[in-house]
Every structure is written in C-alpha cells, then in structure tokens.
Design an enzyme around this catalytic site. Structure first.
Site, PDB file in Angstrom:
ATOM      1  N   SER A 122       0.829  -1.202   0.000  1.00 45.87           N
ATOM      2  CA  SER A 122       0.000   0.000   0.000  1.00 45.87           C
ATOM      3  C   SER A 122       0.869   1.261   0.000  1.00 45.87           C
ATOM      4  O   SER A 122       1.699   1.446  -0.890  1.00 45.87           O
ATOM      5  CB  SER A 122      -0.969  -0.063   1.182  1.00 45.87           C
ATOM      6  OG  SER A 122      -1.981   0.906   1.077  1.00 45.87           O
ATOM      7  N   ASP A 177      -9.832  -4.726  -4.875  1.00 49.46           N
ATOM      8  CA  ASP A 177      -9.383  -3.740  -3.893  1.00 49.46           C
ATOM      9  C   ASP A 177     -10.307  -2.522  -3.897  1.00 49.46           C
ATOM     10  O   ASP A 177     -10.466  -1.862  -4.926  1.00 49.46           O
ATOM     11  CB  ASP A 177      -7.945  -3.310  -4.209  1.00 49.46           C
ATOM     12  CG  ASP A 177      -7.258  -2.595  -3.057  1.00 49.46           C
ATOM     13  OD1 ASP A 177      -7.965  -1.977  -2.241  1.00 49.46           O
ATOM     14  OD2 ASP A 177      -6.023  -2.657  -2.987  1.00 49.46           O
ATOM     15  N   HIS A 209      -7.884  -5.222  -0.311  1.00 46.11           N
ATOM     16  CA  HIS A 209      -6.677  -4.502   0.079  1.00 46.11           C
ATOM     17  C   HIS A 209      -5.949  -5.307   1.145  1.00 46.11           C
ATOM     18  O   HIS A 209      -6.039  -5.019   2.355  1.00 46.11           O
ATOM     19  CB  HIS A 209      -7.044  -3.103   0.590  1.00 46.11           C
ATOM     20  CG  HIS A 209      -5.876  -2.165   0.627  1.00 46.11           C
ATOM     21  ND1 HIS A 209      -5.203  -1.776  -0.512  1.00 46.11           N
ATOM     22  CD2 HIS A 209      -5.244  -1.552   1.662  1.00 46.11           C
ATOM     23  CE1 HIS A 209      -4.223  -0.957  -0.178  1.00 46.11           C
ATOM     24  NE2 HIS A 209      -4.222  -0.806   1.137  1.00 46.11           N
TER      25      HIS A 209
END
Length: 229
Positions: A122, A177, A209
């Site tokens: 991320s 996601d 995610h």
C-alpha cells in the site's frame, strides 16, 4: 537542526552469510513488526532467506490528514486518498532522506546497492517507488503491493528527465481492492512502463486490500531471482 532519529526496525537475519538486503515498508497505520507478523501469519513462518537480510522499518508517527490530523505511523502525509490530487511532496522527500540513511547503513555493512531491494504494501509501495525511481536508481529493484502513484507524480517528472538505467518494478494488485483501486495500480504501471521502467503487474481476482500466500510466494520467487546467492 537535530538529525532525524534512526527508524525502528524489525529484522529477519539470513540463515547463512549475509550478501543482500531486502527492505519491506508497511502500509499506513501499521509498523514494521506488524508487517512482519502479518506475513508470518500468512506463511506460517517468517519470510526468510539463506543470504538475504529482511528489514521491516517503522514509519514515525505524524499527523495524517485523511484521519483529520490524528497521529499515525505513515511514511508521508496525503491531502486525501485518491490518485488525482497533488502529492504531499515535503513529507515524501523528508522520509526519503530517513530511508536513505537505512540504505546507507546496509552499504556500510558491505552490501552493494545493486544487492538491495526495496518495496512494500500500500503506502509502503508508493514510498518505495519514490525512493527508488527518484533517488536510488542503482538499487536491485523495487516492488509495490496494492500501491499506486498520484497522477503527475514527482516520480513521473523525474523519469522524464532521466537518462540512466532504472530498477525493475514488480507490482501486485487485487482486482477487488476497494481502498486502492486496481485501476490506479494499473495506471501507475502503464505510466512507469511508458517512461522506460521494466515492469510486471500480477493481478489477483477477488483479493481486496490485503496480502495472500500466492502473492507472497510469487514475490519471494522474484526476490531470489533479483538477489541470487
């Protein structure tokens, strides 16, 4: 001005002689120890290698705008989580300096920069792309898991002026996601490829995610390929 404090880090030592290093940057709000524990939970063991030291640094706590200024362990600030707003370049560049110290520590330990990989999950992957493509183009490679760069990113601007060889990018993204949209990751990959970066993009249907075992095993195979014994 006082020198910035050294980043806290959780380290997985190699089983044998240390000849390469891997720096894994956690996502926003996490810690190095938390990222290590997450991967260990998925694999049922540490992500460990015969010759590669794995370093999980922790971002310093700072006020984070998407959390209305609450303190969080983030690599940099964002005006908001989207790909079409300006980057918070001041905080990005400040953190690049702190992470450069970590890279330099490995070099002082006898590890050539061509034997160091950096990447993350991320926000950690976004941070790694800034660090590698703007400031450390002689690293072995960079990986970005569920990550993106903003449109008109400083990374793109730097690469437009670049004439030297670039590290390879290994990118993974879940197509389901809902926080960092797959379309953002795909656009990042397309832009970097157009600017001369050798890229690969691995997609995982139904993955939100998060990380999963298949993704980490694929990453491990790439790591060993880039940093052979």
């Amino acid at each position: 001005m006082a020198a910035p404090a050294a980043l806290q880090r959780s380290v997985v030592s190699p089983a044998g002689r240390h000849t390469a290093s891997l720096i894994f940057l956690h996502g926003s709000g996490d810690t190095g120890q938390g990222a290590r524990a997450w991967i260990k939970q998925i694999l049922n063991q540490d992500m460990a290698f015969q010759h590669i030291k794995v370093i999980y640094p922790t971002a310093p706590a700072r006020p984070y705008t998407p959390m209305k200024g609450a303190f969080s362990n983030v690599w940099f600030d964002r005006y908001k989580i989207c790909n079409d707003c300006p980057e918070h370049i001041e905080s990005i560049d400040s953190m690049c300096r702190g992470l450069t110290d970590l890279i330099n520590d490995e070099v002082k330990n006898g590890i050539a920069k061509s034997r160091i990989l950096i990447g993350g999950f991320s926000m950690g992957g976004g941070m790694a792309m800034h660090l590698a493509f703007r400031f450390h183009q002689d690293l072995a490679g960079v990986f970005a898991l569920s990550s993106f760069l903003n449109k008109n990113s400083a990374v793109y601007q730097a690469l437009k002026r670049n004439e030297s060889a670039l590290p390879e990018l290994f990118q993974c993204h879940g197509t389901a996601d809902e926080l960092v949209l797959y379309s953002w990751g795909k656009e990042t990959n397309k832009m970097l490829k157009s600017l001369g970066v050798s890229t690969s993009l691995h997609t995982f249907p139904d993955l939100n995610h998060e990380l999963n075992r298949t993704e980490i095993e694929k990453l491990k195979s790439w790591i060993v390929k880039k940093l052979p014994v």
